[in-house]
Design a protein around this motif. Structure first.
Motif, PDB file in Angstrom:
ATOM      1  N   SER B  31     -74.027  88.271  44.126  1.00  0.00           N
ATOM      2  CA  SER B  31     -72.707  87.729  44.398  1.00  0.00           C
ATOM      3  C   SER B  31     -72.303  86.731  43.313  1.00  0.00           C
ATOM      4  N   ASP B  32     -71.347  87.155  42.500  1.00  0.00           N
ATOM      5  CA  ASP B  32     -70.724  86.280  41.494  1.00  0.00           C
ATOM      6  C   ASP B  32     -71.762  85.505  40.666  1.00  0.00           C
ATOM      7  N   VAL B  33     -72.727  86.257  40.139  1.00  0.00           N
ATOM      8  CA  VAL B  33     -73.822  85.602  39.424  1.00  0.00           C
ATOM      9  C   VAL B  33     -73.457  85.327  37.970  1.00  0.00           C
ATOM     10  N   SER B  34     -73.599  84.085  37.583  1.00  0.00           N
ATOM     11  CA  SER B  34     -73.468  83.715  36.169  1.00  0.00           C
ATOM     12  C   SER B  34     -74.722  82.950  35.768  1.00  0.00           C
ATOM     13  N   ILE B  35     -75.063  83.054  34.520  1.00  0.00           N
ATOM     14  CA  ILE B  35     -76.229  82.294  34.055  1.00  0.00           C
ATOM     15  C   ILE B  35     -75.989  81.779  32.652  1.00  0.00           C
ATOM     16  N   LEU B  47     -74.480  85.898  31.400  1.00  0.00           N
ATOM     17  CA  LEU B  47     -73.816  86.691  32.430  1.00  0.00           C
ATOM     18  C   LEU B  47     -72.667  85.881  33.004  1.00  0.00           C
ATOM     19  N   ASP B  48     -71.598  86.578  33.336  1.00  0.00           N
ATOM     20  CA  ASP B  48     -70.449  85.884  33.911  1.00  0.00           C
ATOM     21  C   ASP B  48     -69.898  86.694  35.080  1.00  0.00           C
ATOM     22  N   GLY B  49     -70.107  86.202  36.272  1.00  0.00           N
ATOM     23  CA  GLY B  49     -69.520  86.809  37.466  1.00  0.00           C
ATOM     24  C   GLY B  49     -69.963  88.230  37.739  1.00  0.00           C
ATOM     25  N   VAL B  50     -71.261  88.446  37.777  1.00  0.00           N
ATOM     26  CA  VAL B  50     -71.770  89.780  38.106  1.00  0.00           C
ATOM     27  C   VAL B  50     -71.743  89.964  39.626  1.00  0.00           C
ATOM     28  N   ASP B  51     -71.056  90.979  40.061  1.00  0.00           N
ATOM     29  CA  ASP B  51     -70.931  91.263  41.495  1.00  0.00           C
ATOM     30  C   ASP B  51     -71.423  92.672  41.763  1.00  0.00           C
ATOM     31  N   LEU B  52     -72.311  92.817  42.737  1.00  0.00           N
ATOM     32  CA  LEU B  52     -72.818  94.154  43.014  1.00  0.00           C
ATOM     33  C   LEU B  52     -73.365  94.185  44.429  1.00  0.00           C
ATOM     34  N   LYS B  53     -72.986  95.205  45.180  1.00  0.00           N
ATOM     35  CA  LYS B  53     -73.516  95.356  46.536  1.00  0.00           C
ATOM     36  C   LYS B  53     -74.306  96.658  46.574  1.00  0.00           C
ATOM     37  N   ILE B  54     -75.515  96.569  47.095  1.00  0.00           N
ATOM     38  CA  ILE B  54     -76.381  97.752  47.110  1.00  0.00           C
ATOM     39  C   ILE B  54     -76.802  98.043  48.528  1.00  0.00           C
ATOM     40  N   LYS B  55     -76.687  99.327  48.919  1.00  0.00           N
ATOM     41  CA  LYS B  55     -77.044  99.711  50.275  1.00  0.00           C
ATOM     42  C   LYS B  55     -78.524 100.054  50.362  1.00  0.00           C
ATOM     43  N   PRO B 239     -71.835  88.248  24.741  1.00  0.00           N
ATOM     44  CA  PRO B 239     -72.199  87.279  25.781  1.00  0.00           C
ATOM     45  C   PRO B 239     -71.205  87.287  26.937  1.00  0.00           C
ATOM     46  N   ALA B 240     -71.585  86.633  28.017  1.00  0.00           N
ATOM     47  CA  ALA B 240     -70.795  86.620  29.240  1.00  0.00           C
ATOM     48  C   ALA B 240     -70.543  88.040  29.723  1.00  0.00           C
ATOM     49  N   ALA B 241     -71.624  88.817  29.794  1.00  0.00           N
ATOM     50  CA  ALA B 241     -71.522  90.197  30.247  1.00  0.00           C
ATOM     51  C   ALA B 241     -71.268  90.242  31.747  1.00  0.00           C
ATOM     52  N   THR B 242     -70.661  91.343  32.166  1.00  0.00           N
ATOM     53  CA  THR B 242     -70.450  91.526  33.595  1.00  0.00           C
ATOM     54  C   THR B 242     -70.435  93.025  33.894  1.00  0.00           C
ATOM     55  N   VAL B 243     -70.191  93.374  35.167  1.00  0.00           N
ATOM     56  CA  VAL B 243     -70.159  94.787  35.505  1.00  0.00           C
ATOM     57  C   VAL B 243     -68.862  95.378  34.975  1.00  0.00           C
TER      58      VAL B 243
END
Ligand SMILES: Nc1ncnc2c1ncn2[C@@H]1O[C@H](COP(=O)(O)OP(=O)(O)OP(=O)(O)O)[C@@H](O)[C@H]1O
Ligand SMILES: [Mg+2]
Lengths: 334, 308
Positions: B31-35, B47-55, B239-243
């Motif tokens: 959820s909205d991961v930045s590092i 990383l900037d705002g990585v969002d991912l939901k996995i079932k 840099p500041a990669a995201t989905v």
């Protein structure tokens, strides 16, 4: 036993030769492994003899290989004579006591221990016991401390200045302090160990702590990030982490340190024994020097060679031990 | 058969985790991961705002150019890195320390070189199942997992006595044996030759068929991603990669690599990924410097890859 033999690499071509495998190649290996070192030693002996003939000291001519060879026999003879005396001493004492008892069954009998002069070989044994004890004490302290400071960079920063400060200190500087402290603190009516032994042991330990400690710390801190991550993902507790990951991966560095330490321990011990007049090979050398007979230099030279050979053998023993505990049997150890 | 019993147990336990009808509920949420990494020249935002939901039971591939931050995402999920902002939820609970319920298969196997394959798996199994399984059960479980990856014949060999592919198999067995809620794989086959890689991919599909684990796998290989995944997550350049984009792969399972080679749907997916990587996110500077031919080769289609 056969396993031990396998560890001695120069025996290998001989054994293969006996088995009749690839004879000419084995002979070549033997030539390389034996004849060339032999030539080196022979050349050295010649130069030594030549140089010795032209050096005159106040105790006579400097001993060459021949004199040294003779003196080594003398030392063996002296040792045998001393043992003979000891046996005779006890025989006489037993005889006397038996007679006393025959006259009066209630008589008190005394058994006095023999107090002869320690021979060259007694001194070797004393030195070996002292060096191993000092080395053991140092290792028991240095390995855990090395692991701790390798794991914890804060602790490392705290201890590193002290280690760097004490590492280069000569044993001769420690000795007076250690002697005084031992005299002051080690007081008991019936001491388990002689004071001189404790002094030598502590001096040796103080000087040979450092290589083991530093190398262990370096080995521990060099564990790859991958293995540390494995440990974290598995949530290994501290003890399992140390035994399963830290120790095995730092064994090569640890043994590098241990071998350096044992070498230093042996050198330091001889010096300490000379200076403090503590029993051992160092004292033998010093006594011969003070004695100043025409044979003294030859006898000292025997001691020098024996010290060298023992130092070499101690290192080989450590190497064998390393081969035994090392998990990577293919690593080339020398 | 002993193995079947364990398989049964595993399915039983996962059903309990799932609850009744929440097959589609989010299992793992990034959820909205930045590092930001501290570097000598100031903080570096990877990383900037990585969002991912996995079932649950989903196989997700992460693909993107080298250095974009795929490993960083995986390490955050594993708990080895801490996100600067945002976080990771597993079954609704935040995770920020490493643990065996998020097992990792590392790129370079990371087996302990002084332990045999069996002992490597044993270390993990004892850690997870101590007190829960008897000695005999533990032994059986280790052997079962090693046989899942076809390593039962060499399980008492040490890592330096087996091939790279076999080491990777043991690494996978070690991770599977922990019965993780999520299996994290960082380029698990990256260091292997093409043939061994294909073998291992097939093995992995087989295992996935049986166990239906939740998997996040990083890969550089477009074919591998399409062949194995339910979804492919394509990451933008750092840099500041995201989905960047997410591609659902709706190919029927079990999948067969030879049959799929001529499948139009399969090739469509491949093109989608390639287009993303080499048109939308082409790494011009890098490619110009190091591999000038790679772009053309890929655009002209796979067979000429070898000449690049
Ligand atoms: N510990 C760290 N300290 C500083 N920078 C880091 C650290 N870890 C990663 N980075 C930086 O973050 C970026 C992403 O790195 P990462 O390893 O996640 O890339 P990647 O996508 O896995 O690449 P590859 O495909 O080559 O493995 C890189 O620019 C890297 O330099
Ligand atoms: Mg990576």
């Amino acid at each position: 036993m056969s396993r031990m033999l396998q560890n001695i690499s120069w025996l290998e071509p001989w054994m293969l030769l006996l088995k009749g495998e690839n004879v000419s190649a084995q002979l070549a290996t033997i030539f390389k492994g034996l004849a060339i070192p032999m030539a080196g030693i022979l050349a050295f002996l010649f130069i030594w003899q030549g140089a010795a003939n032209s050096i005159d000291t106040s105790l006579g001519q400097f001993p060459g290989p021949v004199q040294v060879y003779e003196q080594s026999f003398n030392l063996v003879k002296e040792h045998k004579r001393e043992r003979q005396k000891e046996v005779e001493f006890y025989e006489r004492q037993d005889e006397r006591n038996a007679k006393k008892l025959a006259k009066n069954p209630d008589a008190k009998i005394k058994v006095r221990p023999y107090t002869g002069k320690p021979t060259f070989f007694d001194q070797i044994v004393t030195s070996l016991i002292t060096v191993m004890s000092g080395f053991l004490v140092a290792s028991v302290i240095a390995i855990p401390v090395g692991i701790m400071i390798g794991l914890n960079s804060g602790l490392y920063s705290a201890l590193n200045p002290l280690i760097q400060l004490f590492k280069p200190v000569s044993p001769l500087a420690w000795l007076p302090l250690v002697t005084m402290v031992v005299s002051a603190l080690y007081v008991s009516k019936d001491p388990m160990f002689a004071k001189s032994f404790v002094t030598s042991l502590i001096t040796v330990s103080l000087c040979c702590l450092w290589p083991t400690m530093i190398n262990t710390a370096v080995g521990v801190s060099a564990i790859t990030q991958d293995l540390q991550n494995v440990s974290k993902v598995l949530r290994l507790n501290f003890f399992t982490h140390v035994t399963k990951i830290v120790l095995p991966s730092s064994i090569p560095m640890m043994f590098t340190g241990l071998r350096l330490s044992l070498g230093i321990a042996w050198m330091v011990l001889i010096a300490a024994e000379m200076l403090a007049q503590n029993p051992g090979l160092g004292k033998f050398v010093w006594d011969e020097f003070q004695n100043g007979s025409s044979n003294s230099l030859g006898r000292i030279m025997v001691a020098v060679l024996v010290i060298g050979v023992i130092g070499f053998m101690l290192d080989r023993v450590m190497l064998m031990l390393q081969k035994k505990v090392s998990w990577d049997k293919s690593a080339v150890l020398r | 058969m002993a193995g079947d019993i364990h398989l049964f147990n595993r399915t039983a336990s996962t059903t309990v985790n799932k609850g009744s009808n929440i097959m589609v509920k989010t299992h793992l949420e990034i959820s909205d991961v930045s590092i930001e990494f501290p570097t000598p020249s100031g903080p570096f935002k990877a990383l900037d705002g990585v969002d991912l939901k996995i079932k649950e039971g989903e196989f997700v591939s992460l693909i993107g150019h080298s250095g974009c931050g795929k490993s960083t995402v995986l390490n955050i999920v594993a708990g080895l890195y801490q996100a600067t902002t945002g976080g990771v939820l597993l079954d609704g609970r935040e995770v920020n320390t490493p643990g065996p319920e998020r097992a990792v298969v590392f790129q370079n196997h990371s087996l302990l070189p002084w332990l045999s394959a069996y002992e490597n798996v044993e270390l993990a199994v004892k850690q997870v199942f101590k007190g829960k399984k008897s000695k005999a059960e533990i032994k059986e479980w280790i052997e079962h997992n090693l046989s899942l990856v076809h390593m039962d014949h060499a399980m008492h060999k040490r890592p330096d006595e087996i091939s790279g592919g076999m080491k990777q198999r043991v690494g996978i067995a070690r991770a599977l044996a922990m019965e993780p809620k999520v299996l994290l794989m960082d380029e698990p086959f990256g260091a292997l030759d093409a043939l061994t890689r294909a073998h291992l991919q097939d093995s992995l599909m087989e295992i996935q068929n049986e166990l239906n684990n939740t998997v996040i796998m990083i890969t550089h290989d477009v074919d591998e991603a399409v062949l194995l995944s339910d979804r492919i997550v394509m990451m933008t350049n750092g840099p500041a990669a995201t989905v960047g984009e997410i591609l659902d792969i709706e190919l029927a399972r079990p999948r067969d690599r030879i049959a799929l080679a001529d499948d139009s749907q399969y090739n469509h997916y491949r093109h989608e990924v390639l287009r993303f990587l080499y048109e939308k996110q082409s790494k011009v500077e890098d490619i110009d410097q190091h591999r000038p031919k790679k772009v053309e080769a890929v655009e002209e289609e796979a067979p000429q890859k070898a000449t690049a």
